[in-house]
Scaffold this active site. Structure first.
Site, mmCIF file in Angstrom:
data_model
loop_
_atom_site.group_PDB
_atom_site.id
_atom_site.type_symbol
_atom_site.label_atom_id
_atom_site.label_comp_id
_atom_site.label_asym_id
_atom_site.label_seq_id
_atom_site.Cartn_x
_atom_site.Cartn_y
_atom_site.Cartn_z
ATOM 1 N N SER A 15 0.878 -1.194 0.081
ATOM 2 C CA SER A 15 0.091 -0.035 -0.116
ATOM 3 C C SER A 15 0.896 1.329 0.046
ATOM 4 O O SER A 15 0.423 2.326 -0.298
ATOM 5 C CB SER A 15 -0.865 0.035 1.219
ATOM 6 N N VAL A 65 0.124 -9.335 8.842
ATOM 7 C CA VAL A 65 1.147 -10.170 8.081
ATOM 8 C C VAL A 65 1.682 -11.195 9.600
ATOM 9 O O VAL A 65 2.337 -12.107 8.985
ATOM 10 C CB VAL A 65 2.289 -9.760 7.401
ATOM 11 N N TYR A 155 14.710 -4.735 15.874
ATOM 12 C CA TYR A 155 14.554 -4.555 14.021
ATOM 13 C C TYR A 155 15.734 -5.261 13.679
ATOM 14 O O TYR A 155 15.775 -6.021 12.659
ATOM 15 C CB TYR A 155 14.581 -3.126 13.761
ATOM 16 N N LYS A 159 15.758 -8.409 11.086
ATOM 17 C CA LYS A 159 16.518 -8.391 9.484
ATOM 18 C C LYS A 159 17.572 -9.211 9.345
ATOM 19 O O LYS A 159 17.520 -10.009 8.425
ATOM 20 C CB LYS A 159 17.006 -6.853 9.233
HETATM 21 P P1 NAP Z 1 6.347 1.965 5.217
HETATM 22 O O1 NAP Z 1 6.554 3.153 4.096
HETATM 23 O O2 NAP Z 1 6.294 2.224 6.532
HETATM 24 O O3 NAP Z 1 5.337 0.955 4.619
HETATM 25 C C1 NAP Z 1 5.234 -0.301 5.456
HETATM 26 C C2 NAP Z 1 4.269 -1.295 4.760
HETATM 27 O O4 NAP Z 1 4.124 -2.332 5.541
HETATM 28 C C3 NAP Z 1 2.912 -0.633 4.748
HETATM 29 O O5 NAP Z 1 2.394 -1.126 3.531
HETATM 30 C C4 NAP Z 1 2.241 -1.146 5.984
HETATM 31 O O6 NAP Z 1 0.593 -1.347 5.532
HETATM 32 C C5 NAP Z 1 2.751 -2.580 6.038
HETATM 33 N N1 NAP Z 1 2.671 -2.951 7.265
HETATM 34 C C6 NAP Z 1 3.157 -2.616 8.434
HETATM 35 N N2 NAP Z 1 2.822 -3.521 9.538
HETATM 36 C C7 NAP Z 1 2.026 -4.470 8.882
HETATM 37 C C8 NAP Z 1 1.263 -5.480 9.390
HETATM 38 N N3 NAP Z 1 1.286 -5.838 10.966
HETATM 39 N N4 NAP Z 1 0.680 -6.387 8.616
HETATM 40 C C9 NAP Z 1 0.754 -6.116 7.322
HETATM 41 N N5 NAP Z 1 1.316 -4.975 6.599
HETATM 42 C C10 NAP Z 1 1.875 -4.208 7.513
HETATM 43 O O7 NAP Z 1 7.713 1.137 4.958
HETATM 44 P P2 NAP Z 1 8.960 1.036 3.874
HETATM 45 O O8 NAP Z 1 9.938 2.148 4.376
HETATM 46 O O9 NAP Z 1 8.208 0.932 2.463
HETATM 47 O O10 NAP Z 1 9.452 -0.397 4.204
HETATM 48 C C11 NAP Z 1 9.335 -1.402 3.483
HETATM 49 C C12 NAP Z 1 10.239 -2.479 3.823
HETATM 50 O O11 NAP Z 1 11.682 -2.294 3.619
HETATM 51 C C13 NAP Z 1 10.219 -2.899 5.260
HETATM 52 O O12 NAP Z 1 10.520 -4.437 5.507
HETATM 53 C C14 NAP Z 1 11.518 -2.126 5.925
HETATM 54 O O13 NAP Z 1 11.974 -2.793 7.248
HETATM 55 C C15 NAP Z 1 12.456 -2.187 4.812
HETATM 56 N N6 NAP Z 1 13.472 -1.064 4.868
HETATM 57 C C16 NAP Z 1 12.850 0.270 4.839
HETATM 58 C C17 NAP Z 1 14.106 1.217 4.770
HETATM 59 C C18 NAP Z 1 13.693 2.640 4.760
HETATM 60 O O14 NAP Z 1 14.820 3.403 5.052
HETATM 61 N N7 NAP Z 1 12.327 3.006 4.557
HETATM 62 C C19 NAP Z 1 15.381 0.839 5.210
HETATM 63 C C20 NAP Z 1 15.508 -0.347 4.927
HETATM 64 C C21 NAP Z 1 14.769 -1.456 4.871
HETATM 65 P P3 NAP Z 1 -0.444 -0.027 5.658
HETATM 66 O O15 NAP Z 1 -0.080 0.822 4.494
HETATM 67 O O16 NAP Z 1 -1.592 -0.813 5.576
HETATM 68 O O17 NAP Z 1 -0.037 0.426 7.130
#
Ligand code: NAP
Length: 251
Positions: A15, A65, A155, A159
């Protein structure tokens, strides 16, 4: 060159942020795409609409999830609509502050359940469908899982767990033509990181620590995800693609 026409992809947390961009890019490559969300229904609908505007089929599924029941129901819905699962992107996750000495077991469990148990639950269900005709699983890790992260130990552990889990099951399912690999992003501009990146001083410090000189866009992470979802990665088994602009040079 990458043509995934006729393939069905599932992206958890599709989303917003990285998951949304991965879903769009997979659709651009020809996939029908199912995305899960937990609360952002309006945003999930917007992503579904964009995918359908490309002439692909899409499905949005509300699923926590970390719930075994929700995960089973979600993948059952995908099979009911599309009849197959070729690509699974385990992307949904949370990143919360937690200081050792004051973190509660509840905080620990929340992060481990949403970030790591979810990956086990989705893989456990999906490989049953993929074993018949092969597939691609892309798990989203993080630099935190490669080098650790102070004040985010839960966290980082989740990971690192994803990386070890990926290596383990990758060997189990490679004989069935299923590739399991990780993408480990560094800093990416999303809702998850905006609390930190909105501070000019913090952003400047972060940019200075990245040889490429800037934080990634979600699309710059979706690219490696698409690569691992395609036949170009057929010889990659249990590997981690570090997508961090050179900020952390570990493999
Ligand atoms: P984000 O913008 O916060 O989006 C998080 C997504 O996960 C949303 O679609 C959210 O759904 C969903 N989500 C959260 N909790 C959930 C649950 N309990 N059940 C189902 N869905 C859930 O995060 P992002 O930055 O895109 O991160 C995506 C991935 O990349 C994550 O695994 C994160 O750890 C990893 N990552 C991110 C970064 C960064 O700097 N952003 C860096 C390294 C790794 P809703 O929209 O419905 O809330």
């Amino acid at each position: 060159m990458i043509n995934l026409s006729g393939k069905v992809a599932v992206v958890t947390g599709g989303s917003r942020g990285i998951g949304a961009e991965a879903a769009i890019m997979l659709a651009e490559a020809g996939c029908d795409v199912a995305i899960t969300y937990v609360s952002a229904r309006t945003k999930a609908i917007q992503i579904r609409n964009r995918i359908e505007q490309m002439g692909r089929e899409s499905l949005i599924i509300k699923a926590n999830v970390s719930s075994e029941r929700d995960v089973k129901l979600a993948l059952r819905a995908v099979i009911r609509q599309f009849g197959r699962i070729d690509i699974l992107v385990n992307n949904a996750g949370i990143w919360k502050y937690g200081s050792i000495g004051s973190m509660s077991a509840r905080q620990w469990d929340e992060t481990l359940d949403i970030n790591l148990k979810s990956v086990f639950l989705f893989c456990n269900e999906a490989v049953r469908h993929m074993k018949r005709r092969g597939g691609k699983i892309v798990n989203i890790a993080s630099t935190a899982g490669q080098r650790g992260e102070a004040f985010h130990s839960h966290y980082a552990a989740s990971k690192a767990g994803i990386i070890a889990f990926t290596k383990s099951i990758a060997s189990e399912v490679a004989p069935y033509g299923i590739n399991v690999n990780c993408v480990a992003p560094g800093w990416v501009e999303t809702d998850m990181s905006k609390g930190v990146l909105s501070s000019k001083k913090a952003l400047r410090n972060i940019e200075q620590s990245i040889p490429r000189g800037r934080v990634a866009t979600p699309r710059e992470i979706a690219g490696p995800i698409l690569f691992l979802a395609s036949e170009l990665s057929d010889n990659l088994v249990g590997t981690t693609v570090s997508a961090n602009g050179g900020g952390v040079m570990v493999s």
